[in-house]
Design an enzyme around this catalytic site. Sequence first.
Site, PDB file in Angstrom:
ATOM      1  CE1 TYR A   1      -3.706   2.297   0.636  1.00 12.75           C
ATOM      2  CE2 TYR A   1      -2.341   3.185   2.264  1.00 12.75           C
ATOM      3  CZ  TYR A   1      -3.416   3.376   1.630  1.00 12.75           C
ATOM      4  OH  TYR A   1      -4.518   4.427   1.668  1.00 12.75           O
TER       5      TYR A   1
ATOM      6  CG  ASP B   1       5.780   3.511   0.862  1.00  9.64           C
ATOM      7  OD1 ASP B   1       5.907   3.838   2.113  1.00  9.64           O
ATOM      8  OD2 ASP B   1       4.792   3.424   0.515  1.00  9.64           O
TER       9      ASP B   1
ATOM     10  CE  LYS C   1       1.513   6.514   9.123  1.00 11.16           C
ATOM     11  NZ  LYS C   1       0.034   6.024   8.443  1.00 11.16           N
TER      12      LYS C   1
END
Length: 431
Positions: free
Chosen positions: A148, A243, A271
């Site tokens: 994802y 990622d 984050k």
Amino acid sequence: MTDLRSTARSEQLFADAQALMPGGVSSPVRAFKSVGGTPRFIERGEGPYLVDVDGNRYVDYVLSFGPLLLGHAPEAVTAAIAEQAARGSSFGAPSPLEVDLAETIQRIYPSMERLRFVNSGTEGAMSAVRAARGFTGRNKVVKFEGHYHGHADLLLAKAGSGVATLGLPDSPGVPAAVTADTLVVPFNDEAAIRELFEREGEEIAAVLVEPIAGNMGLVRPRDGFLALLRELTTAHGALLVFDEVMVGFRVHPGGAQALTGVTPDVTILGKVIGGGLPVGAYGGRADVMRMMAPDGPVYQAGTLSGNPLAMAAGLALLREVEATDAWQRAADAARDTAHAIQEAADAAGVPVVSESVGAMFGFFLHDRSVFTYDDVQQTDRASFARLHRLLLDRGVYLPPSPFEACFTSSAHTPEVVAEAADAFRSAFAAL
Ligand code: HOZ
């Protein structure tokens, strides 16, 4: 074990929220659809705990899906946010905090020779793809099943996280033309990626990979798989993009690239570099990043990018992580929690594979190791849903999906892990 009280206020808020927001939530996984029951509405976080609006306290193994390496509301981060808030919350102009944070990240991730701050992992991923396409002059992008990379149109193909949790087909609203250049292959399948590069290698701009998958549960790469991606991308003039939104600063203090020894061309961070505030970044080889405006012609921008509150929070968190043994304490907690789950499951005769990588852990209700998205689909998801509810009743908060990884913090002391271990024993026995 925690003595849980009513969930009446969460239930009421959930009913109210459903009349206002799709599914009553701001992000789909939180609606608890795949595990059932009522999402807990959180009143506050305290170190390793979440406290809901009914006053129930949970050992938190979600930690905002990763960033809270020091637990909730650590003094260093809250003080930095408060100090910066008093000096202004957004400038739409450069600030010295961006330089400090960029230097800090680059020290830890030397492959990020140049980087740019954005507001989320989603933005980071879509910008990294744009940079790769601009740099290579090619359009095709490879991603892996169950990985994802946020909710940008072109990457919503066989995606993990909420898409997998809800069992959605590739999303309506995404025109087929937009994903026509997105090539999806099974993770950990050497033959499939070799064959793809043999067939279309000269048209591929980039391979995006979660180097250790964290959005279909926690799934390691097979030995040599990342090195193979490095070899194929280099040989064919494509870029390798890691990622690290979920695994950055988590699987190792220097992220997946330090852990695995495989260096990507471009890295996406999320984050964690905002200490829990909304932020992301993408960066990598200087020649690739020079493509980005204003140095080059590839456009990407944002008023809130490099937001001073997020920069201050991220700096405070990363400084603490660099200067203390916080990462190691979080990693010890992940290791001990993964063991506690395995022991509890074994004692109850429930087939489980549980493991940790640095300060992350994951487990599947399954009788053998999991390497692909198809493997994850074979795991016992119905029992996971029951276990999730049993654990909530016992004061442990897991991600509300078997397609998410679990996280620990330096605030997860051995006593906190022992408290959770009691709950695991009791919940597996009741499963
Ligand atoms: N996609 C996020 C982590 N894999 C979950 C987002 C959320 O619901 O907060």
